[in-house]
Design a protein around this motif. Sequence first.
Motif, PDB file in Angstrom:
ATOM      1  N   PRO A  62       0.794  -1.240   0.000  1.00  0.00           N
ATOM      2  CA  PRO A  62       0.000   0.000   0.000  1.00  0.00           C
ATOM      3  C   PRO A  62       0.825   1.288   0.000  1.00  0.00           C
ATOM      4  O   PRO A  62       0.501   2.231  -0.720  1.00  0.00           O
ATOM      5  N   GLY A  63       1.889   1.342   0.764  1.00  0.00           N
ATOM      6  CA  GLY A  63       2.709   2.551   0.799  1.00  0.00           C
ATOM      7  C   GLY A  63       3.371   2.835  -0.541  1.00  0.00           C
ATOM      8  O   GLY A  63       3.443   3.985  -0.992  1.00  0.00           O
ATOM      9  N   ALA A  64       3.850   1.781  -1.198  1.00  0.00           N
ATOM     10  CA  ALA A  64       4.491   1.946  -2.507  1.00  0.00           C
ATOM     11  C   ALA A  64       3.485   2.388  -3.555  1.00  0.00           C
ATOM     12  O   ALA A  64       3.783   3.250  -4.389  1.00  0.00           O
ATOM     13  N   LEU A  65       2.286   1.820  -3.511  1.00  0.00           N
ATOM     14  CA  LEU A  65       1.260   2.205  -4.487  1.00  0.00           C
ATOM     15  C   LEU A  65       0.804   3.643  -4.259  1.00  0.00           C
ATOM     16  O   LEU A  65       0.570   4.384  -5.218  1.00  0.00           O
ATOM     17  N   LEU A  66       0.692   4.055  -3.015  1.00  0.00           N
ATOM     18  CA  LEU A  66       0.332   5.440  -2.727  1.00  0.00           C
ATOM     19  C   LEU A  66       1.389   6.395  -3.286  1.00  0.00           C
ATOM     20  O   LEU A  66       1.052   7.433  -3.877  1.00  0.00           O
ATOM     21  N   SER A  67       2.653   6.033  -3.156  1.00  0.00           N
ATOM     22  CA  SER A  67       3.726   6.851  -3.720  1.00  0.00           C
ATOM     23  C   SER A  67       3.606   6.938  -5.238  1.00  0.00           C
ATOM     24  O   SER A  67       3.814   7.997  -5.827  1.00  0.00           O
ATOM     25  N   ARG A  68       3.244   5.835  -5.877  1.00  0.00           N
ATOM     26  CA  ARG A  68       3.057   5.857  -7.343  1.00  0.00           C
ATOM     27  C   ARG A  68       1.880   6.740  -7.719  1.00  0.00           C
ATOM     28  O   ARG A  68       1.949   7.478  -8.701  1.00  0.00           O
ATOM     29  N   TRP A  69       0.795   6.648  -6.976  1.00  0.00           N
ATOM     30  CA  TRP A  69      -0.370   7.486  -7.292  1.00  0.00           C
ATOM     31  C   TRP A  69      -0.036   8.964  -7.123  1.00  0.00           C
ATOM     32  O   TRP A  69      -0.449   9.796  -7.923  1.00  0.00           O
ATOM     33  N   ASN A  70       0.722   9.280  -6.085  1.00  0.00           N
ATOM     34  CA  ASN A  70       1.151  10.665  -5.893  1.00  0.00           C
ATOM     35  C   ASN A  70       2.063  11.116  -7.028  1.00  0.00           C
ATOM     36  O   ASN A  70       1.964  12.242  -7.516  1.00  0.00           O
ATOM     37  N   ALA A  71       2.965  10.240  -7.466  1.00  0.00           N
ATOM     38  CA  ALA A  71       3.854  10.558  -8.583  1.00  0.00           C
ATOM     39  C   ALA A  71       3.052  10.727  -9.875  1.00  0.00           C
ATOM     40  O   ALA A  71       3.325  11.632 -10.669  1.00  0.00           O
ATOM     41  N   ALA A  72       2.047   9.874 -10.078  1.00  0.00           N
ATOM     42  CA  ALA A  72       1.194   9.987 -11.270  1.00  0.00           C
ATOM     43  C   ALA A  72       0.478  11.330 -11.286  1.00  0.00           C
ATOM     44  O   ALA A  72       0.390  11.994 -12.329  1.00  0.00           O
TER      45      ALA A  72
END
Length: 136
Positions: A62-72
Amino acid sequence: QGVRQTKIRSPFEWMAASLRVLGAALGPLAQPEALLIQMGQPTFHCEPPTGYPETGKTWAHPGALLSRWNAALALASGQFKGAAIPAEWTQESLLELFDSALGKALSPATRETIRSEPSHTAKIALVLGSPEFQRR
């Protein structure tokens, strides 16, 4: 599909694919390293001798995916310093662009979510953050 799209992209692979599919023009002030650090894969900081892990659990928690969504969202909204993202896409040309990049892999649910979003910026971020785009 066989083995296509079964592995989760590493943050570096995700960043490269995102910039490529968006047709981003990187200027001399571009700082992809900052986003890679936030996503957990700083360049040239892997643990020797094996390097960064190739397993999905490393990049799909979850933390890694949240970082990707923020980067997106940063990429789509023009907050990524030094990267110019074309803004002239229509909804259909945007879906065609991602279809060509993903080989028509967007699921009907993802496609409908993108179509129902009124914001152009959010549409781009939704595709870059979609489950289909996380896989290679």
